[in-house]
Design a protein around this motif. Structure first.
Motif, PDB file in Angstrom:
ATOM      1  N   ALA A 103       9.643   4.754  -6.560  1.00  0.00           N
ATOM      2  CA  ALA A 103      10.254   5.512  -7.654  1.00  0.00           C
ATOM      3  C   ALA A 103      10.455   4.636  -8.881  1.00  0.00           C
ATOM      4  CB  ALA A 103      11.575   6.117  -7.191  1.00  0.00           C
ATOM      5  N   ALA A 104      10.864   3.384  -8.657  1.00  0.00           N
ATOM      6  CA  ALA A 104      11.036   2.456  -9.782  1.00  0.00           C
ATOM      7  C   ALA A 104       9.697   2.161 -10.449  1.00  0.00           C
ATOM      8  CB  ALA A 104      11.690   1.168  -9.298  1.00  0.00           C
ATOM      9  N   LEU A 105       8.657   1.953  -9.652  1.00  0.00           N
ATOM     10  CA  LEU A 105       7.320   1.719 -10.198  1.00  0.00           C
ATOM     11  C   LEU A 105       6.836   2.931 -10.993  1.00  0.00           C
ATOM     12  CD1 LEU A 105       4.794  -0.057 -10.428  1.00  0.00           C
ATOM     13  CD2 LEU A 105       4.021   0.952  -8.271  1.00  0.00           C
ATOM     14  N   SER A 106       7.136   4.117 -10.509  1.00  0.00           N
ATOM     15  CA  SER A 106       6.761   5.338 -11.234  1.00  0.00           C
ATOM     16  C   SER A 106       7.448   5.392 -12.598  1.00  0.00           C
ATOM     17  CB  SER A 106       7.139   6.579 -10.421  1.00  0.00           C
ATOM     18  OG  SER A 106       6.442   6.605  -9.211  1.00  0.00           O
ATOM     19  N   GLY A 107       8.705   4.994 -12.632  1.00  0.00           N
ATOM     20  CA  GLY A 107       9.420   4.950 -13.907  1.00  0.00           C
ATOM     21  C   GLY A 107       8.823   3.943 -14.871  1.00  0.00           C
ATOM     22  N   THR A 116       0.835  -1.199   0.000  1.00  0.00           N
ATOM     23  CA  THR A 116       0.000   0.000   0.000  1.00  0.00           C
ATOM     24  C   THR A 116       0.871   1.251   0.000  1.00  0.00           C
ATOM     25  OG1 THR A 116      -1.799  -1.122   1.147  1.00  0.00           O
ATOM     26  CG2 THR A 116      -1.758   1.272   1.287  1.00  0.00           C
ATOM     27  N   TYR A 117       1.902   1.264   0.850  1.00  0.00           N
ATOM     28  CA  TYR A 117       2.808   2.405   0.921  1.00  0.00           C
ATOM     29  C   TYR A 117       3.471   2.665  -0.429  1.00  0.00           C
ATOM     30  CZ  TYR A 117       7.022   5.072   1.835  1.00  0.00           C
ATOM     31  OH  TYR A 117       8.014   6.018   1.771  1.00  0.00           O
ATOM     32  N   VAL A 118       3.991   1.630  -1.041  1.00  0.00           N
ATOM     33  CA  VAL A 118       4.696   1.783  -2.324  1.00  0.00           C
ATOM     34  C   VAL A 118       3.754   2.343  -3.389  1.00  0.00           C
ATOM     35  CG1 VAL A 118       5.762   0.487  -4.216  1.00  0.00           C
ATOM     36  CG2 VAL A 118       6.484   0.074  -1.869  1.00  0.00           C
ATOM     37  N   LEU A 119       2.543   1.828  -3.452  1.00  0.00           N
ATOM     38  CA  LEU A 119       1.589   2.303  -4.462  1.00  0.00           C
ATOM     39  C   LEU A 119       1.168   3.751  -4.222  1.00  0.00           C
ATOM     40  CD1 LEU A 119      -0.486  -0.951  -4.799  1.00  0.00           C
ATOM     41  CD2 LEU A 119       0.748   0.182  -6.657  1.00  0.00           C
ATOM     42  N   LEU A 120       0.976   4.129  -2.962  1.00  0.00           N
ATOM     43  CA  LEU A 120       0.580   5.512  -2.685  1.00  0.00           C
ATOM     44  C   LEU A 120       1.708   6.501  -2.954  1.00  0.00           C
ATOM     45  CD1 LEU A 120      -1.633   5.085   0.499  1.00  0.00           C
ATOM     46  CD2 LEU A 120      -2.358   5.502  -1.853  1.00  0.00           C
ATOM     47  N   VAL A 121       2.932   6.127  -2.631  1.00  0.00           N
ATOM     48  CA  VAL A 121       4.065   7.019  -2.927  1.00  0.00           C
ATOM     49  C   VAL A 121       4.281   7.109  -4.437  1.00  0.00           C
ATOM     50  CG1 VAL A 121       6.557   7.336  -2.639  1.00  0.00           C
ATOM     51  CG2 VAL A 121       5.151   6.704  -0.688  1.00  0.00           C
ATOM     52  N   ALA A 122       4.118   5.990  -5.142  1.00  0.00           N
ATOM     53  CA  ALA A 122       4.235   6.018  -6.605  1.00  0.00           C
ATOM     54  C   ALA A 122       3.166   6.935  -7.198  1.00  0.00           C
ATOM     55  CB  ALA A 122       4.107   4.613  -7.182  1.00  0.00           C
ATOM     56  N   SER A 123       1.971   6.894  -6.643  1.00  0.00           N
ATOM     57  CA  SER A 123       0.898   7.778  -7.106  1.00  0.00           C
ATOM     58  C   SER A 123       1.289   9.242  -6.926  1.00  0.00           C
ATOM     59  CB  SER A 123      -0.387   7.471  -6.332  1.00  0.00           C
ATOM     60  OG  SER A 123      -1.396   8.381  -6.675  1.00  0.00           O
ATOM     61  N   PHE A 124       1.828   9.555  -5.759  1.00  0.00           N
ATOM     62  CA  PHE A 124       2.272  10.917  -5.477  1.00  0.00           C
ATOM     63  C   PHE A 124       3.367  11.344  -6.455  1.00  0.00           C
ATOM     64  CE2 PHE A 124       5.421  13.601  -3.317  1.00  0.00           C
ATOM     65  CZ  PHE A 124       4.655  14.724  -3.067  1.00  0.00           C
ATOM     66  N   LEU A 125       4.326  10.438  -6.701  1.00  0.00           N
ATOM     67  CA  LEU A 125       5.419  10.767  -7.618  1.00  0.00           C
ATOM     68  C   LEU A 125       4.926  10.962  -9.049  1.00  0.00           C
ATOM     69  CD1 LEU A 125       8.209   8.344  -6.327  1.00  0.00           C
ATOM     70  CD2 LEU A 125       8.122  10.829  -6.081  1.00  0.00           C
ATOM     71  N   LEU A 126       3.925  10.218  -9.450  1.00  0.00           N
ATOM     72  CA  LEU A 126       3.393  10.351 -10.815  1.00  0.00           C
ATOM     73  C   LEU A 126       2.535  11.593 -10.973  1.00  0.00           C
ATOM     74  CD1 LEU A 126       2.537   6.618 -11.478  1.00  0.00           C
ATOM     75  CD2 LEU A 126       4.176   8.000 -12.779  1.00  0.00           C
ATOM     76  N   ILE A 127       1.778  11.925  -9.967  1.00  0.00           N
ATOM     77  CA  ILE A 127       0.880  13.080 -10.065  1.00  0.00           C
ATOM     78  C   ILE A 127       1.648  14.392  -9.914  1.00  0.00           C
ATOM     79  CG2 ILE A 127      -1.044  14.259  -8.924  1.00  0.00           C
ATOM     80  CD1 ILE A 127      -2.238  11.479  -8.388  1.00  0.00           C
ATOM     81  N   GLY A 128       2.702  14.392  -9.107  1.00  0.00           N
ATOM     82  CA  GLY A 128       3.471  15.611  -8.854  1.00  0.00           C
ATOM     83  C   GLY A 128       3.917  16.360 -10.105  1.00  0.00           C
ATOM     84  N   PHE A 154      -4.600   6.006 -10.763  1.00  0.00           N
ATOM     85  CA  PHE A 154      -4.907   4.578 -10.774  1.00  0.00           C
ATOM     86  C   PHE A 154      -3.994   3.823  -9.806  1.00  0.00           C
ATOM     87  CE2 PHE A 154      -4.559   0.264 -12.492  1.00  0.00           C
ATOM     88  CZ  PHE A 154      -5.889  -0.121 -12.371  1.00  0.00           C
ATOM     89  N   ALA A 155      -2.710   4.194  -9.774  1.00  0.00           N
ATOM     90  CA  ALA A 155      -1.786   3.558  -8.825  1.00  0.00           C
ATOM     91  C   ALA A 155      -2.243   3.820  -7.391  1.00  0.00           C
ATOM     92  CB  ALA A 155      -0.365   4.084  -9.037  1.00  0.00           C
ATOM     93  N   GLY A 156      -2.688   5.023  -7.111  1.00  0.00           N
ATOM     94  CA  GLY A 156      -3.206   5.339  -5.784  1.00  0.00           C
ATOM     95  C   GLY A 156      -4.484   4.576  -5.473  1.00  0.00           C
ATOM     96  N   LEU A 157      -5.328   4.431  -6.480  1.00  0.00           N
ATOM     97  CA  LEU A 157      -6.571   3.674  -6.300  1.00  0.00           C
ATOM     98  C   LEU A 157      -6.268   2.217  -5.963  1.00  0.00           C
ATOM     99  CD1 LEU A 157      -9.687   3.469  -6.515  1.00  0.00           C
ATOM    100  CD2 LEU A 157      -9.343   2.898  -8.925  1.00  0.00           C
ATOM    101  N   VAL A 158      -5.326   1.621  -6.679  1.00  0.00           N
ATOM    102  CA  VAL A 158      -4.948   0.231  -6.393  1.00  0.00           C
ATOM    103  C   VAL A 158      -4.391   0.125  -4.975  1.00  0.00           C
ATOM    104  CG1 VAL A 158      -3.378  -1.643  -7.037  1.00  0.00           C
ATOM    105  CG2 VAL A 158      -4.588  -0.366  -8.808  1.00  0.00           C
TER     106      VAL A 158
END
Length: 128
Positions: free
Chosen positions: A76-80, A12-24, A100-104
């Motif tokens: 960060a890797a997932l965001s890439g 959950t943490y990884v997906l939410l941080v990836a969401s933040f990194l993608l939306i930023g 979508f990453a945040g939703l998952v």
């Protein structure tokens, strides 16, 4: 069983941080470009190199922030990877991918009790 709880929480943490990194970046009008993939890769390498330092972060509101933060490199890797998957997308589409990453991540958060109960039940039946 505790490993399942911890791993699902880290997911959950990884997906939410990836969401933040993608939306930023989309707020600044940046779409899915190759330089953004390079930035995410560099960020992943930096987080990976500093994961031991991140592990020393304090406990906040009962949560061991260092335990979660050491997995920031995965976000960060997932965001890439997500950016590569939608390469060439305009900012709104990259923002949607981040959403979508945040939703998952939130679906994982809310369904964790259910699938942990299922795993617990299966493990108790197998041990009989």
């Amino acid at each position: 069983m505790d490993q399942w709880r911890l791993r699902s929480s880290r997911g959950t943490y990884v997906l939410l941080v990836a969401s933040f990194l993608l939306i930023g970046p989309t707020v600044a009008g940046v779409g899915a470009t190759l330089p953004l993939v390079v930035v995410f890769a560099a960020l992943a390498v930096a987080f990976w190199a500093g994961r031991d330092s991140l592990r020393k972060l304090p406990v906040v509101a009962g949560y061991d922030t260092g335990w979660y933060a050491r997995d920031s490199w995965l976000a960060a890797a997932l965001s890439g990877v997500v950016t590569l998957a939608v390469l060439g997308a305009p900012p709104p589409e990259l923002q949607a991918a981040g959403g979508f990453a945040g939703l998952v991540g939130m679906v994982n958060y809310f369904l964790r009790p259910l699938y942990l109960l299922i795993v617990e039940t299966i493990l108790s039946v197998v041990r009989l």
